[in-house]
Write an enzyme that holds these catalytic residues in place. Structure first.
Site, PDB file in Angstrom:
ATOM      1  N   GLY A 194       0.831  -1.212   0.000  1.00 14.05           N
ATOM      2  CA  GLY A 194       0.000   0.000   0.000  1.00 14.05           C
ATOM      3  C   GLY A 194       0.861   1.256   0.000  1.00 14.05           C
ATOM      4  O   GLY A 194       0.411   2.336   0.386  1.00 14.05           O
ATOM      5  N   GLY A 195       2.090   1.112  -0.495  1.00 16.13           N
ATOM      6  CA  GLY A 195       3.039   2.237  -0.450  1.00 16.13           C
ATOM      7  C   GLY A 195       2.772   3.333  -1.467  1.00 16.13           C
ATOM      8  O   GLY A 195       3.479   4.332  -1.491  1.00 16.13           O
ATOM      9  N   ALA A 196       1.741   3.158  -2.313  1.00 11.08           N
ATOM     10  CA  ALA A 196       1.401   4.233  -3.254  1.00 11.08           C
ATOM     11  C   ALA A 196       0.256   5.098  -2.729  1.00 11.08           C
ATOM     12  O   ALA A 196      -0.159   6.048  -3.384  1.00 11.08           O
ATOM     13  CB  ALA A 196       1.030   3.648  -4.614  1.00 11.08           C
TER      14      ALA A 196
ATOM     15  N   ALA B 116      -1.672  -2.157  -5.156  1.00 17.24           N
ATOM     16  CA  ALA B 116      -2.653  -2.603  -6.155  1.00 17.24           C
ATOM     17  C   ALA B 116      -3.011  -1.505  -7.145  1.00 17.24           C
ATOM     18  O   ALA B 116      -3.659  -1.772  -8.162  1.00 17.24           O
ATOM     19  CB  ALA B 116      -3.916  -3.086  -5.448  1.00 17.24           C
TER      20      ALA B 116
ATOM     21  N   THR C 152      -9.066  -7.431   0.840  1.00 18.85           N
ATOM     22  CA  THR C 152      -7.765  -6.824   1.167  1.00 18.85           C
ATOM     23  C   THR C 152      -7.563  -6.713   2.671  1.00 18.85           C
ATOM     24  O   THR C 152      -6.521  -7.097   3.208  1.00 18.85           O
ATOM     25  CB  THR C 152      -7.664  -5.422   0.533  1.00 18.85           C
ATOM     26  OG1 THR C 152      -7.866  -5.548  -0.873  1.00 18.85           O
ATOM     27  CG2 THR C 152      -6.309  -4.798   0.797  1.00 18.85           C
TER      28      THR C 152
ATOM     29  N   THR D  92      -5.990   1.199  12.742  1.00 18.40           N
ATOM     30  CA  THR D  92      -6.639   2.501  12.937  1.00 18.40           C
ATOM     31  C   THR D  92      -7.300   2.559  14.307  1.00 18.40           C
ATOM     32  O   THR D  92      -7.709   1.525  14.854  1.00 18.40           O
ATOM     33  CB  THR D  92      -7.713   2.715  11.842  1.00 18.40           C
ATOM     34  OG1 THR D  92      -8.585   3.771  12.238  1.00 18.40           O
ATOM     35  CG2 THR D  92      -8.581   1.472  11.634  1.00 18.40           C
ATOM     36  N   ASP D  93      -7.434   3.775  14.818  1.00 21.40           N
ATOM     37  CA  ASP D  93      -8.153   3.940  16.097  1.00 21.40           C
ATOM     38  C   ASP D  93      -9.633   3.587  15.956  1.00 21.40           C
ATOM     39  O   ASP D  93     -10.328   3.387  16.950  1.00 21.40           O
ATOM     40  CB  ASP D  93      -7.987   5.370  16.645  1.00 21.40           C
ATOM     41  CG  ASP D  93      -8.556   6.459  15.747  1.00 21.40           C
ATOM     42  OD1 ASP D  93      -8.993   6.163  14.607  1.00 21.40           O
ATOM     43  OD2 ASP D  93      -8.571   7.630  16.179  1.00 21.40           O
ATOM     44  N   GLU D  94     -10.111   3.480  14.714  1.00 23.33           N
ATOM     45  CA  GLU D  94     -11.541   3.197  14.516  1.00 23.33           C
ATOM     46  C   GLU D  94     -11.933   1.800  14.974  1.00 23.33           C
ATOM     47  O   GLU D  94     -13.112   1.512  15.152  1.00 23.33           O
ATOM     48  CB  GLU D  94     -11.928   3.409  13.044  1.00 23.33           C
ATOM     49  CG  GLU D  94     -11.698   4.841  12.614  1.00 23.33           C
ATOM     50  CD  GLU D  94     -12.213   5.141  11.221  1.00 23.33           C
ATOM     51  OE1 GLU D  94     -13.251   4.611  10.829  1.00 23.33           O
ATOM     52  OE2 GLU D  94     -11.561   5.931  10.521  1.00 23.33           O
TER      53      GLU D  94
ATOM     54  N   TYR E 193     -16.156  -0.646   7.526  1.00 24.81           N
ATOM     55  CA  TYR E 193     -14.727  -0.392   7.348  1.00 24.81           C
ATOM     56  C   TYR E 193     -13.939  -0.759   8.610  1.00 24.81           C
ATOM     57  O   TYR E 193     -12.965  -1.522   8.561  1.00 24.81           O
ATOM     58  CB  TYR E 193     -14.479   1.086   6.978  1.00 24.81           C
ATOM     59  CG  TYR E 193     -13.051   1.486   7.192  1.00 24.81           C
ATOM     60  CD1 TYR E 193     -12.042   0.962   6.385  1.00 24.81           C
ATOM     61  CD2 TYR E 193     -12.685   2.347   8.233  1.00 24.81           C
ATOM     62  CE1 TYR E 193     -10.714   1.286   6.601  1.00 24.81           C
ATOM     63  CE2 TYR E 193     -11.370   2.673   8.452  1.00 24.81           C
ATOM     64  CZ  TYR E 193     -10.393   2.143   7.633  1.00 24.81           C
ATOM     65  OH  TYR E 193      -9.080   2.455   7.858  1.00 24.81           O
TER      66      TYR E 193
ATOM     67  N   ALA F 249     -14.832  -2.603  11.063  1.00 21.97           N
ATOM     68  CA  ALA F 249     -14.954  -4.039  11.353  1.00 21.97           C
ATOM     69  C   ALA F 249     -13.939  -4.820  10.517  1.00 21.97           C
ATOM     70  O   ALA F 249     -13.329  -5.784  11.000  1.00 21.97           O
ATOM     71  CB  ALA F 249     -16.373  -4.518  11.059  1.00 21.97           C
TER      72      ALA F 249
ATOM     73  N   LYS G 262     -11.031  -3.652   9.421  1.00 21.88           N
ATOM     74  CA  LYS G 262      -9.700  -3.405   9.986  1.00 21.88           C
ATOM     75  C   LYS G 262      -9.507  -4.229  11.261  1.00 21.88           C
ATOM     76  O   LYS G 262      -8.412  -4.744  11.517  1.00 21.88           O
ATOM     77  CB  LYS G 262      -9.494  -1.911  10.256  1.00 21.88           C
ATOM     78  CG  LYS G 262      -9.348  -1.054   9.022  1.00 21.88           C
ATOM     79  CD  LYS G 262      -8.094  -1.347   8.211  1.00 21.88           C
ATOM     80  CE  LYS G 262      -6.830  -0.848   8.873  1.00 21.88           C
ATOM     81  NZ  LYS G 262      -5.643  -1.030   7.983  1.00 21.88           N
TER      82      LYS G 262
ATOM     83  N   LEU H 189     -12.146  13.982   4.630  1.00 28.44           N
ATOM     84  CA  LEU H 189     -12.682  15.301   4.995  1.00 28.44           C
ATOM     85  C   LEU H 189     -11.798  16.472   4.542  1.00 28.44           C
ATOM     86  O   LEU H 189     -12.268  17.354   3.803  1.00 28.44           O
ATOM     87  CB  LEU H 189     -12.876  15.374   6.525  1.00 28.44           C
ATOM     88  CG  LEU H 189     -13.338  16.730   7.042  1.00 28.44           C
ATOM     89  CD1 LEU H 189     -14.800  16.966   6.733  1.00 28.44           C
ATOM     90  CD2 LEU H 189     -13.116  16.831   8.550  1.00 28.44           C
TER      91      LEU H 189
HETATM   92  P1  TYD Z   1     -13.033  11.056   7.107  1.00 22.70           P
HETATM   93  O1  TYD Z   1     -11.985  12.008   6.660  1.00 22.70           O
HETATM   94  O2  TYD Z   1     -13.732  10.253   6.065  1.00 22.70           O
HETATM   95  O3  TYD Z   1     -12.332  10.093   8.183  1.00 22.70           O
HETATM   96  P2  TYD Z   1     -12.970   9.039   9.252  1.00 22.70           P
HETATM   97  O4  TYD Z   1     -14.263   8.553   8.736  1.00 22.70           O
HETATM   98  O5  TYD Z   1     -11.930   7.988   9.249  1.00 22.70           O
HETATM   99  O6  TYD Z   1     -13.052   9.758  10.547  1.00 22.70           O
HETATM  100  O7  TYD Z   1     -14.131  11.831   7.953  1.00 22.70           O
HETATM  101  C1  TYD Z   1     -13.772  12.617   9.056  1.00 22.70           C
HETATM  102  C2  TYD Z   1     -15.024  13.182   9.658  1.00 22.70           C
HETATM  103  O8  TYD Z   1     -15.591  14.111   8.735  1.00 22.70           O
HETATM  104  C3  TYD Z   1     -16.102  12.151   9.932  1.00 22.70           C
HETATM  105  O9  TYD Z   1     -16.771  12.485  11.151  1.00 22.70           O
HETATM  106  C4  TYD Z   1     -17.049  12.298   8.761  1.00 22.70           C
HETATM  107  C5  TYD Z   1     -16.935  13.764   8.418  1.00 22.70           C
HETATM  108  N1  TYD Z   1     -17.159  14.092   6.983  1.00 22.70           N
HETATM  109  C6  TYD Z   1     -18.126  15.016   6.619  1.00 22.70           C
HETATM  110  O10 TYD Z   1     -18.827  15.611   7.467  1.00 22.70           O
HETATM  111  N2  TYD Z   1     -18.311  15.280   5.286  1.00 22.70           N
HETATM  112  C7  TYD Z   1     -17.584  14.655   4.319  1.00 22.70           C
HETATM  113  O11 TYD Z   1     -17.822  14.909   3.115  1.00 22.70           O
HETATM  114  C8  TYD Z   1     -16.576  13.712   4.710  1.00 22.70           C
HETATM  115  C9  TYD Z   1     -15.736  13.007   3.685  1.00 22.70           C
HETATM  116  C10 TYD Z   1     -16.391  13.460   6.066  1.00 22.70           C
END
Ligand code: TYD
Length: 345
Positions: A10-12, A37, A103, A128-130, A152, A154, A156, A192
Site C-alpha cells: 500500500g506504499g502508493a 494494487a 484486502t 486505525t483507532d476506529e 470499514y 470491522a 480493519k 474530509l
Molecule cells: P473522514 O476524513 O472520512 O475520516 P474518518 O471517517 O476515518 O473519521 O471523515 C472525518 C469526519 O468528517 C467524519 O466524522 C465524517 C466527516 N465528513 C463530513 O462531514 N463530510 C464529508 O464529506 C466527509 C468526507 C467526512
C-alpha cells in the site's frame, strides 16, 4: 541497524507513500520495495520523485495474491514488512461493505503467511483507532476491547485478528499500530480535509454530515510515519500501539478553518443528513502514553500544519485535478452524495 529490505504494501497511498519517502531519508542503508494494487487511491505520482532512486523498487499487485507476494519476498530478500494496504475509506465501504474484506482481512492473512514462510524479522501492521469504536469521554488505551461499528472499521479489526493469531500461533514477529485521523500532503481528496479543500477552492459546496459536531483526533502524516517507524524499531513483538492523542477538533471547526484560509465564505457549507447513519462514530480519541514510552513525540502542531496542508493543495492542483476528473471519482461522489451535490462538480 542497516541493510534492511522493507516491503511496504500500500506504499502508493497517502500514508504509505509519505512513509516510503520518510524511511529512505531516515535509513540511508535500507532498501524499500513497494507493493501496491494501484486501485483508485494508490497513485504512482505519489513517488514520482523516487523513480531514479536505486534503493526504491515498485511492484503493482494485490496483497491477497500469494503468488505475487511470495515472489517479492523471494526475489527481493525482504527482511521487514509494513502493511498499509487497505480499502481505507469509510464512505466507500458504506456503499460496498463486502468489497473490503478481500484486502483488509484475507490479504492480511496472505501477508502474514509469507512473513512466516520467509522468516521476516519484523512485521508492522498499520491499523486505525476506529477499531475501538466511538468514545464519549476519555481516551482509548491499547487494552480496550475492539468494538467497531461500521463495515470499514470491522474489516480493519478483522485484519488485526489475523495478525494477532499469526503472532500467537506461529510466532510471526508482529507489531500493530492504531493511528488516529491523519492529514497532510498527498491525501486522496475523498477524506474530509482534502475533499473540502479541493471543493471549496473551486467554490463548490462542502457537505458536512449532520451537525458537524463529530470529533476526531488529528495527527500530521509525518508524525504518524514516525510512530510507525518507532513501532518497527522499538515496539514489543505481539503488542499494539496507539498513535495520536494530540489534538481533538469537531469537523465543523476544521471546515471553517479551511474556508477562512481559502478566503471563502460559510455559505459554501452544506449540512446534509448523515450518510453514515447510526454507525457514524461521534468521537475518537486515543491515549498514546505507550508509544511515547518507546520514543515517540509528535513534532507537528495541528493549526500550523493544517494551513500548510491547505497551501500544499492550492499549489499542487496538477496532482489532484486529474483525480477529480476521473470517472471513478465522479461516479463515487454522485452515487454517495447524490445528484444535488454531484451536479456541483
Ligand atoms: P473522514 O476524513 O472520512 O475520516 P474518518 O471517517 O476515518 O473519521 O471523515 C472525518 C469526519 O468528517 C467524519 O466524522 C465524517 C466527516 N465528513 C463530513 O462531514 N463530510 C464529508 O464529506 C466527509 C468526507 C467526512
Amino acid at each position: 541497524m542497516s541493510n534492511r529490505v522493507l516491503l511496504v504494501t500500500g506504499g502508493a497511498g497517502f500514508i504509505g507513500s509519505n512513509f516510503v519517502r520518510y524511511w529512505l531519508d531516515r535509513c540511508p542503508n535500507d532498501r524499500v520495495v513497494v507493493l501496491d494494487a494501484l486501485t483508485y487511491a494508490g497513485n504512482p505520482a505519489n513517488f514520482a520523485m523516487l523513480s531514479d532512486n536505486p534503493r526504491f523498487r515498485f511492484y503493482a499487485g494485490r496483497i491477497e495474491d500469494s503468488t505475487v507476494v511470495n515472489g517479492i519476498f523471494r526475489v527481493e530478500g525482504i527482511t521487514h514488512v509494513v502493511n498499509f494496504a487497505a480499502e481505507s475509506h469509510n464512505d466507500r465501504s458504506m456503499l460496498e461493505p463486502t468489497r473490503l474484506i478481500a484486502t483488509n482481512v484475507a490479504g492480511v492473512s496472505v501477508l502474514m503467511e509469507a512473513a512466516k514462510a520467509f522468516g521476516s524479522e519484523r512485521v508492522v501492521h498499520v491499523s486505525t483507532d476506529e477499531v475501538y469504536g466511538e468514545i464519549q469521554t476519555g481516551k482509548f488505551k491499547e487494552t480496550d476491547p475492539l468494538l467497531p461499528r461500521q463495515p470499514y472499521s470491522a474489516g480493519k479489526a478483522g485484519g488485526e485478528m489475523q495478525v494477532r493469531a499469526h503472532n500467537i500461533a506461529y510466532g510471526v514477529p508482529t507489531v500493530v499500530t492504531r493511528g488516529c485521523n491523519t492529514f497532510g500532503p498527498y491525501q486522496f481528496p475523498e477524506k474530509l480535509i482534502p475533499f473540502f479543500i479541493t471543493r471549496a477552492f473551486q467554490d463548490k459546496k462542502v457537505p458536512v454530515y449532520g451537525d458537524g459536531q463529530q470529533i476526531r483526533d488529528w495527527i500530521h502524516v509525518l508524525d504518524h510515519c514516525e510512530g510507525i517507524a518507532i513501532a518497527l524499531e522499538n515496539g514489543t513483538i505481539g503488542e499494539a500501539y496507539n498513535i495520536g492523542g494530540i489534538v481533538e477538533r469537531p469537523n465543523i471547526d476544521i471546515t471553517k478553518i479551511i474556508l477562512q484560509t481559502l478566503g471563502k465564505g460559510e455559505e459554501l457549507i452544506k449540512y446534509i443528513p448523515d450518510p453514515r447513519g447510526k454507525g457514524h462514530d461521534q468521537r475518537y480519541a486515543v491515549d498514546s502514553t505507550k508509544i511515547a514510552a518507546i520514543g515517540w513525540a509528535p513534532k507537528h502542531d495541528f493549526d500550523t500544519h493544517l494551513i500548510e496542508t491547505i497551501h500544499w493543495y492550492v499549489n499542487n492542483r496538477a496532482w489532484w485535478q486529474p483525480i477529480l476528473d476521473s470517472s471513478d471519482y465522479q461516479t463515487f461522489v454522485n452515487r454517495y452524495y447524490g445528484p444535488g451535490l454531484g451536479s456541483d462538480l
